[in-house]
Motif scaffolding. Structure first.
Motif, short mmCIF file in Angstrom:
data_model
loop_
_atom_site.label_atom_id
_atom_site.label_comp_id
_atom_site.label_asym_id
_atom_site.label_seq_id
_atom_site.Cartn_x
_atom_site.Cartn_y
_atom_site.Cartn_z
N UNK A 1 0.83 -1.20 0.00
CA UNK A 1 0.00 0.00 0.00
C UNK A 1 0.87 1.26 0.00
N UNK A 2 1.91 1.25 0.81
CA UNK A 2 2.81 2.41 0.87
C UNK A 2 3.47 2.68 -0.47
N UNK A 3 3.69 1.61 -1.25
CA UNK A 3 4.38 1.76 -2.53
C UNK A 3 3.70 2.73 -3.47
N UNK A 4 2.37 2.72 -3.51
CA UNK A 4 1.65 3.61 -4.41
C UNK A 4 1.84 5.07 -3.98
N UNK A 5 1.69 5.34 -2.69
CA UNK A 5 1.84 6.71 -2.18
C UNK A 5 3.26 7.24 -2.39
N UNK A 6 4.26 6.39 -2.14
CA UNK A 6 5.65 6.82 -2.29
C UNK A 6 5.98 7.07 -3.76
N UNK A 7 5.50 6.22 -4.64
CA UNK A 7 5.78 6.41 -6.07
C UNK A 7 5.01 7.58 -6.63
N UNK A 8 3.83 7.86 -6.09
CA UNK A 8 3.14 9.11 -6.45
C UNK A 8 3.99 10.30 -6.05
N UNK A 9 4.57 10.24 -4.84
CA UNK A 9 5.40 11.34 -4.36
C UNK A 9 6.60 11.56 -5.26
N UNK A 10 7.28 10.49 -5.65
CA UNK A 10 8.46 10.61 -6.51
C UNK A 10 8.10 11.18 -7.87
N UNK A 11 7.03 10.67 -8.48
CA UNK A 11 6.62 11.18 -9.79
C UNK A 11 6.20 12.64 -9.69
#
Length: 352
Positions: free
Chosen positions: A334-344
């Motif tokens: 679940x954290x992966x989506x939020x973190x990758x949104x942040x990076x993008x």
């Protein structure tokens, strides 16, 4: 928040500063709130194109990046090497330039060979185009977004409202398993030691070689040399290689687990092993598998992480993996989506 961010590419965590880690964590936390809404989409990257160039098989990382881009309203292009012109002799750089010609703004790259994302980033810079490159895992080099989502998972557990790097200071974190072949471990070494955590690596001598002790030490020494060449008032906060990193190696499990706050197990990457590095999976589990009995050595509130996919009953007992009292594995996804949104988002904002 983007005032502390000026990266055009994310290729490695080796030179990340505490401010950059905190920027990613705080941005991801804001997107975590977005993902909890009924409408889970924001127009932040509307009109931008994100190309997922995965030259190596992936389920979690690829799906996570694709969903993250769509949640930010970006258009996505997905690359499949088996049906691409690579089978006709096209080079990787030519493939990247083809996607550039289609109007791609950011490229997410995964490749079995180390250095490919860096080579593509260098080519984009040489061409003078503002295309950001994000390393989604390259060979036995690094996997930055996985380490950042691990960091986010842990820090939001410690403080759901204000996740930050300093929360891990003096925490004991054990990383267990096939560290030799793990790009996840290499990225986590940078992020976790930068936090001031005490990181303990454990595994068979064939999978946790002495070079990991030298890995951080040599780069830390280089950092000190760089720091000494700056003005007297320069801060180690601006020079990540000068951090006092706490890294320990063990070729038995018990000392790594003793009083550990977090235990991260790693998959045995049999597909990358070119020689017989283990007697058997059964023997590995007997010596280094994480079980309920072994967790009694840890801190009473210990939590378990695993980047996936998991070999159940090898790296970790199956029942323990599914136990919410200990396991953070589903939270990592679940954290992966939020973190990758942040990076993008951060990379996309730096284009402006």
């Amino acid at each position: 928040m983007t005032d502390t961010w000026n990266r055009h590419h994310v290729l490695s965590l080796a030179d990340f500063t505490p401010d950059e880690y905190d920027t990613v964590l705080q941005t991801a936390n804001s997107f975590r709130e977005v993902l909890s809404r009924r409408t889970k989409k924001v127009p932040t990257l509307q009109g931008q194109v994100v190309a997922n160039l995965f030259f190596e098989s992936s389920t979690r990382t690829r799906s996570s990046f694709e969903l993250a881009a769509k949640r930010l309203s970006a258009d996505t292009l997905n690359f499949a090497p088996g049906s691409s012109s690579l089978t006709k002799g096209e080079t990787i750089l030519d493939t990247a330039k083809t996607y550039l010609a289609m109007g791609t703004d950011m490229m997410v790259i995964r490749h079995r060979e180390a250095g490919v994302p860096q080579a593509i980033a260098n080519e984009m810079d040489r061409l003078g185009v503002k295309v950001g490159v994000l390393n989604a895992g390259d060979g036995q080099h690094e996997h930055p977004s996985q380490a950042l989502l691990d960091l986010f998972t842990i820090t939001t557990l410690l403080d759901p409202n204000q996740p930050q790097l300093s929360l891990l200071k003096d925490k004991k974190i054990a990383i267990v398993g096939d560290i030799l072949h793990s790009r996840v471990a290499r990225s986590n070494l940078w992020s976790l030691t930068a936090s001031g955590a005490e990181v303990h690596l454990a595994g068979p001598p064939t999978l946790v070689p002495q070079l990991f002790a030298d890995f951080v030490k040599e780069n830390k020494d280089k950092g000190r040399l760089k720091a000494s060449s700056k003005q007297p008032d320069s801060s180690s906060n601006l020079n990540p290689l000068a951090f006092p990193r706490k890294l320990f190696l063990h070729w038995s499990l018990e000392p790594a687990l003793r009083n550990a706050d977090f235990v991260m197990t790693l998959r045995l990457q049999k597909e990358r092993m070119t020689s017989h590095l283990l007697p058997s999976l059964r023997e590995y589990h007997q010596q280094f598998g994480i079980t309920r009995d072994r967790l009694k050595l840890c801190h009473p509130n210990v939590k378990l992480l695993h980047p996936g996919p998991v070999n159940r009953g090898v790296e970790i007992s199956s029942d323990l993996m599914d136990d919410p009292q200990f396991s953070l594995i589903s939270q990592q996804v679940t954290s992966g989506v939020a973190v990758r949104m942040a990076l993008l988002y951060l990379m996309g904002s730096s284009k402006v």
